[in-house]
Design an enzyme around this catalytic site. Sequence first.
Site, PDB file in Angstrom:
ATOM      1  N   SER A  56       0.840  -1.198   0.000  1.00 48.97           N
ATOM      2  CA  SER A  56       0.000   0.000   0.000  1.00 48.97           C
ATOM      3  C   SER A  56       0.876   1.249   0.000  1.00 48.97           C
ATOM      4  O   SER A  56       2.095   1.170   0.147  1.00 48.97           O
ATOM      5  CB  SER A  56      -0.926   0.013   1.235  1.00 48.97           C
ATOM      6  OG  SER A  56      -0.153   0.050   2.423  1.00 48.97           O
ATOM      7  N   ILE A  58       3.100   4.509  -0.390  1.00 49.05           N
ATOM      8  CA  ILE A  58       4.272   4.865  -1.180  1.00 49.05           C
ATOM      9  C   ILE A  58       4.929   3.622  -1.768  1.00 49.05           C
ATOM     10  O   ILE A  58       5.347   3.612  -2.928  1.00 49.05           O
ATOM     11  CB  ILE A  58       5.273   5.666  -0.325  1.00 49.05           C
ATOM     12  CG1 ILE A  58       4.669   7.016   0.070  1.00 49.05           C
ATOM     13  CG2 ILE A  58       6.584   5.882  -1.077  1.00 49.05           C
ATOM     14  CD1 ILE A  58       5.505   7.800   1.059  1.00 49.05           C
ATOM     15  N   SER A 187      11.282  10.355   6.644  1.00 46.87           N
ATOM     16  CA  SER A 187      10.204  11.338   6.680  1.00 46.87           C
ATOM     17  C   SER A 187      10.820  12.693   6.980  1.00 46.87           C
ATOM     18  O   SER A 187      11.910  12.780   7.563  1.00 46.87           O
ATOM     19  CB  SER A 187       9.195  10.967   7.767  1.00 46.87           C
ATOM     20  OG  SER A 187       8.291  12.028   8.010  1.00 46.87           O
ATOM     21  N   TYR A 200       7.340   8.223  16.478  1.00 44.82           N
ATOM     22  CA  TYR A 200       7.572   8.164  15.038  1.00 44.82           C
ATOM     23  C   TYR A 200       8.770   9.026  14.651  1.00 44.82           C
ATOM     24  O   TYR A 200       9.662   8.570  13.920  1.00 44.82           O
ATOM     25  CB  TYR A 200       6.320   8.635  14.303  1.00 44.82           C
ATOM     26  CG  TYR A 200       6.461   8.675  12.793  1.00 44.82           C
ATOM     27  CD1 TYR A 200       6.475   7.498  12.059  1.00 44.82           C
ATOM     28  CD2 TYR A 200       6.572   9.883  12.123  1.00 44.82           C
ATOM     29  CE1 TYR A 200       6.599   7.528  10.673  1.00 44.82           C
ATOM     30  CE2 TYR A 200       6.694   9.923  10.742  1.00 44.82           C
ATOM     31  CZ  TYR A 200       6.708   8.744  10.022  1.00 44.82           C
ATOM     32  OH  TYR A 200       6.844   8.779   8.660  1.00 44.82           O
ATOM     33  N   LYS A 204      12.491   7.810  13.007  1.00 45.71           N
ATOM     34  CA  LYS A 204      13.039   8.331  11.757  1.00 45.71           C
ATOM     35  C   LYS A 204      14.392   9.010  11.991  1.00 45.71           C
ATOM     36  O   LYS A 204      15.299   8.886  11.174  1.00 45.71           O
ATOM     37  CB  LYS A 204      12.042   9.294  11.110  1.00 45.71           C
ATOM     38  CG  LYS A 204      10.732   8.634  10.684  1.00 45.71           C
ATOM     39  CD  LYS A 204      10.959   7.447   9.753  1.00 45.71           C
ATOM     40  CE  LYS A 204       9.660   6.820   9.284  1.00 45.71           C
ATOM     41  NZ  LYS A 204       9.868   5.664   8.394  1.00 45.71           N
TER      42      LYS A 204
END
Length: 328
Positions: A56, A58, A187, A200, A204
Amino acid sequence: MDLLALIGLIAVLYYLVYMIWPWFLDCDLNLAFHEKFGKSISCLRGKVIWITGASSGIGENLAYVLAEAGCKLILSARRESELERVKANCLQRNKNLTSSDIEVLVLDICDINSHESAFNRIINKFGKLDILVNNAGRSQRALWEKIDLAVDKDMFNLNVFSQLALSRLVAEYFFRVGEGHFVVTSSLAGVAAAPFSATYCATKYALHGYYSTFVIEKMDKNVSVTIVCPGATRTNFLVEAYTEKLDEKYNENVQDSENKVSAKRCATLMGIAIANKLSEVWISKPVVLQLYYLRIYYPNLGAWISKLLGTRYLLHLRDDKTKLKQEQ
């Protein structure tokens, strides 16, 4: 004009370009330059590329971009039915590819003990691996002080440690054959923090630390690293996003808006970054892109403007909302 005046003029023009040009772009200047003047994605034709998180978002759209370029693909995720759907769409987009050119490899990336057998299956079938795309992962929406430590640990296992384990396995192969390429979906939240996604952001940031160290240590190896940093994209990532509780999903659809880059466009720019072996790229709409330029290259000014805009406005840029689901 004397030398100092010339240097000053060049410096002023340089900073003006960085202040003005990004208002007309959806990616950083280096990526925009290579989109126009660099290698096309078609130069990847025939490459064997393994994409994790390919069912799903990207990852799915990157599979389509690479299939159109004539790449041989290994599609990995946990949901076999979704991977088969992506495979069928890839074959429709390039009639020159056969079913054997695209391998559906069901994989729970967190099951580190399964990595070696999965990798061996790829080598046995294709005879080589050129590029590993570490794309698996989940986002988060939560208040900083309410996040359970179990969530932190689980997110690091998924977003960082599982990818790191797979990359270390593949790195040994790349060193042995003398070339290779890691692509990491990070990100903009890994470049400068975003609100209500503490864990999150931390995962990253960690990816940047690990792979940047790899680049410095292995400069004498022919192994490239491309870190891709998208901003808000039009995918349903919030449905599966973590909250502050381990067994809870955010389960909210992403709102469509002008502040978000489409998944197809993001994947296309990602393909260009891969083709040109760019080290780090940013993909986002202009307002967010400019804020990140300010926060990184003009940190004092960027911090002041961010404070002036406020936390809720920054959330609005990201999610088109001013409140978390938990607060509504």
